[in-house]
Scaffold this motif. Structure first.
Motif, short mmCIF file in Angstrom:
data_model
loop_
_atom_site.label_atom_id
_atom_site.label_comp_id
_atom_site.label_asym_id
_atom_site.label_seq_id
_atom_site.Cartn_x
_atom_site.Cartn_y
_atom_site.Cartn_z
N TYR A 159 -20.77 -2.74 12.74
CA TYR A 159 -21.01 -4.10 12.26
C TYR A 159 -20.78 -4.16 10.76
O TYR A 159 -21.32 -3.33 10.01
CB TYR A 159 -22.42 -4.54 12.62
CG TYR A 159 -22.54 -5.05 14.04
CD1 TYR A 159 -22.56 -6.41 14.30
CD2 TYR A 159 -22.58 -4.17 15.10
CE1 TYR A 159 -22.66 -6.88 15.60
CE2 TYR A 159 -22.67 -4.62 16.41
CZ TYR A 159 -22.71 -5.98 16.65
OH TYR A 159 -22.79 -6.45 17.95
N GLN A 161 -20.51 -6.80 7.24
CA GLN A 161 -21.01 -8.05 6.70
C GLN A 161 -19.99 -8.59 5.70
O GLN A 161 -19.71 -7.96 4.68
CB GLN A 161 -22.36 -7.85 6.03
CG GLN A 161 -23.09 -9.14 5.69
CD GLN A 161 -24.47 -8.89 5.16
OE1 GLN A 161 -24.73 -7.81 4.64
NE2 GLN A 161 -25.36 -9.86 5.27
N LYS A 162 -19.44 -9.73 5.99
CA LYS A 162 -18.41 -10.32 5.14
C LYS A 162 -19.04 -11.26 4.13
O LYS A 162 -20.01 -11.96 4.41
CB LYS A 162 -17.39 -11.09 5.99
CG LYS A 162 -16.63 -10.19 6.96
CD LYS A 162 -15.61 -11.01 7.74
CE LYS A 162 -14.84 -10.10 8.69
NZ LYS A 162 -13.84 -10.87 9.48
N TRP A 193 -23.40 -10.63 10.12
CA TRP A 193 -22.82 -9.37 10.58
C TRP A 193 -21.87 -9.67 11.75
O TRP A 193 -22.19 -10.46 12.63
CB TRP A 193 -23.90 -8.40 11.04
CG TRP A 193 -24.79 -7.92 9.93
CD1 TRP A 193 -26.00 -8.40 9.58
CD2 TRP A 193 -24.51 -6.84 9.05
NE1 TRP A 193 -26.52 -7.71 8.52
CE2 TRP A 193 -25.62 -6.73 8.17
CE3 TRP A 193 -23.46 -5.97 8.88
CZ2 TRP A 193 -25.69 -5.78 7.16
CZ3 TRP A 193 -23.53 -5.01 7.88
CH2 TRP A 193 -24.62 -4.93 7.04
N SER A 194 -20.73 -9.02 11.75
CA SER A 194 -19.77 -9.21 12.83
C SER A 194 -19.28 -7.86 13.33
O SER A 194 -19.10 -6.93 12.53
CB SER A 194 -18.57 -10.05 12.35
OG SER A 194 -17.92 -9.39 11.28
N LYS A 196 -16.84 -4.89 14.69
CA LYS A 196 -15.46 -4.49 14.39
C LYS A 196 -15.19 -3.15 15.07
O LYS A 196 -15.98 -2.21 14.96
CB LYS A 196 -15.26 -4.35 12.87
CG LYS A 196 -13.84 -3.94 12.48
CD LYS A 196 -13.71 -3.81 10.98
CE LYS A 196 -12.31 -3.40 10.58
NZ LYS A 196 -12.18 -3.24 9.11
#
Length: 487
Positions: A159, A161-162, A193-194, A196
């Motif tokens: 995860y 975070q951008k 959070w995304s 990846k």
């Protein structure tokens, strides 16, 4: 003469047992000296070299074993063997999960845990992978986009975070580094959070197995066209087995130093054992019931043969996996024990055992479900029936996808905890005893693999195997053993 012959025949096994005893004894005695970390690294180094030697042979052994095993099985038997193998492995994993769940809910080790084992929770860390992520990673690894890359990298989800657009504009217009650092460190200026998908170091064993299963089946159907290729992999398999035999004569030294190093690395051994005593007993009870009662009864019911002869025939493999805590690293010796001591057909062992070392993790399933409920109990978090069902499903899925290497079960346990909303940070409570329980799990895992190989050998006898062109290329087992012994 009988005693001398017996000692010569079992010399390596006796040396391995002596190495285990000496490793524990010397390690416990040296703990009083409190050696510094640098000294512990040097003590563990001979064992590390032994483990690296075994891991070096995993890839050629798995590839050549699967190809030669499947290419020598007729197409009808190959499909049935593969189907029955998967069904058996998943079925025993479900049984193991049920055993662990019953024990931990009955004994309730978390209710009597010492308060000192409570870990300090941290905040601001990246979220752990979910059950969905584990399932998707499993499918990605089953079908690797590059088979060469799969030999040293595996897919995984992390995860990230951008930064938001506002933060990026502020960061680009910042006049100095300090203001930029302050902006970056401010959680309010960051996005969500995304997940990846990334590549991590480590061999993608399940992807390699799937690719070469298809390769071996198709090679077997080519007939005379594939004769040269089949001969090549048969010789590669024989060479690898010889190399394994040579390395095994170094195994007592490597095992002794491996155990010494692990004993010396543990801090507060006595206090940890007292605090987690009931948890350890619960886990060992589950492992013992599964491997000494459930699997033998299942084997007896299906084959009407003595199941304990299997345990009696693989003591050296069990000792090896106890030292290395890796079912994958012990795979060469497991295959050897099944073929020599249990007289299981090579086409069965070289197909069933590599798959088992990857997906058959009964011991790991027991450990994971007991550990997850244990953490819920010490946190006084009630688990409802739906959460228990989700926990069980995640345990089965996680144990199938876990790698057969040390400490991999702990990583999957984090996913299982997050899937039912349990605190992932509390996993550090179990790290102090993971070095011991990981070895117990691995012993159960490889023993379950051998039960599966024996069961399939009963239902698919030698008459179902087509020895096409392998007879004139394969070195017989007796010649192989005696030639290496002479060396």
């Amino acid at each position: 003469m009988k005693v001398r012959t017996c000692l010569r025949r079992h010399a390596l096994l006796l040396a391995t047992v002596l190495a285990v005893v000496l490793g524990f004894t010397i390690g416990l005695l040296c703990r009083r000296l409190k050696p510094p970390p640098d000294v512990i690294v040097l003590i563990s180094f001979p064992g590390e070299m032994f483990l690296r030697m075994l891991k070096m042979l995993i890839l050629p052994l798995v590839v050549s074993s699967i190809i030669t095993g499947l290419a020598n099985v007729n197409s009808r038997s190959a499909g049935k063997i593969g189907l029955y193998t998967i069904i058996y492995y998943i079925g025993t994993t479900v049984l193991a999960t049920i055993i662990g769940l019953i024990l931990v809910l009955t004994i309730r080790p978390g209710d009597v845990a010492n308060d000192n084992v409570m870990a300090v929770r941290s905040s601001g860390d990246a979220p752990s992978a979910s059950a969905r992520d584990v399932f998707l990673d499993l499918l990605r690894n089953v079908f690797p986009e590059n088979i060469v890359q799969a030999s040293f990298q595996t897919s995984g989800t992390v995860y990230v975070q951008k930064l938001t657009e506002v933060s990026l504009q502020e960061n680009s217009s910042a006049a100095n580094a300090s203001s930029s650092n302050d902006t970056l460190s401010d959680p309010s200026r960051k996005g969500a959070w995304s997940p990846k998908s990334v590549y991590r170091p480590g061999m993608n064993t399940i992807g390699i197995i799937c690719y070469f299963v298809f390769f071996g089946v198709i090679l077997g159907r080519l007939g005379n066209k594939g004769k040269v290729v089949l001969r090549f992999f048969t010789v590669v398999n024989d060479i690898t087995i010889r190399m394994v035999l040579l390395i095994l004569w170094y195994s007592p030294i490597g095992i002794m130093f491996l155990i010494m190093g692990n004993v010396l690395k543990v801090e507060n051994l006595d206090d940890t054992a007292k605090q987690l005593a009931i948890y350890i007993i619960t886990a060992l009870t589950g492992l013992g019931i599964h491997i000494l009662i459930v699997l033998p009864l299942l084997h007896l019911a299906l084959t009407r043969k003595n199941p304990y002869r299997i345990i009696k025939g693989i003591p050296q493999a069990v000792l090896m996996v106890f030292a290395t805590a890796s079912s994958s690293a012990t795979l060469p010796l497991t295959i050897r024990c099944c073929e020599e001591n249990l007289k299981i057909n090579t086409a069965i062992t070289r197909f069933v055992l590599p798959i088992g070392a990857t997906i058959n993790m009964d011991g790991t399933a027991i450990f994971q479900v007991i550990s997850a409920v244990y953490i819920a109990q010490i946190r006084r978090i009630p688990l409802h029936i739906i959460e228990v069902i989700v926990l069980s499903l995640c345990t089965v899925l996680g144990s199938v996808g876990v790698a057969g290497v040390p400490n991999s079960a702990i990583m999957v346990l984090m996913v299982i905890l997050s899937s039912v909303g349990l605190p992932v940070d509390d996993i550090y409570i179990l790290m102090a005893v993971d070095w011991f329980l990981a070895r117990m799990q691995a012993m159960v895992n490889i023993t379950g693999d051998c039960f599966a190989a024996s069961l399939l050998d009963h239902f698919f006898p030698y008459t179902a195997v087509e020895q096409k062109v392998v007879d004139d290329a394969r070195i017989t087992e007796d010649e192989d053993f005696h030639s290496v012994t002479n060396v």
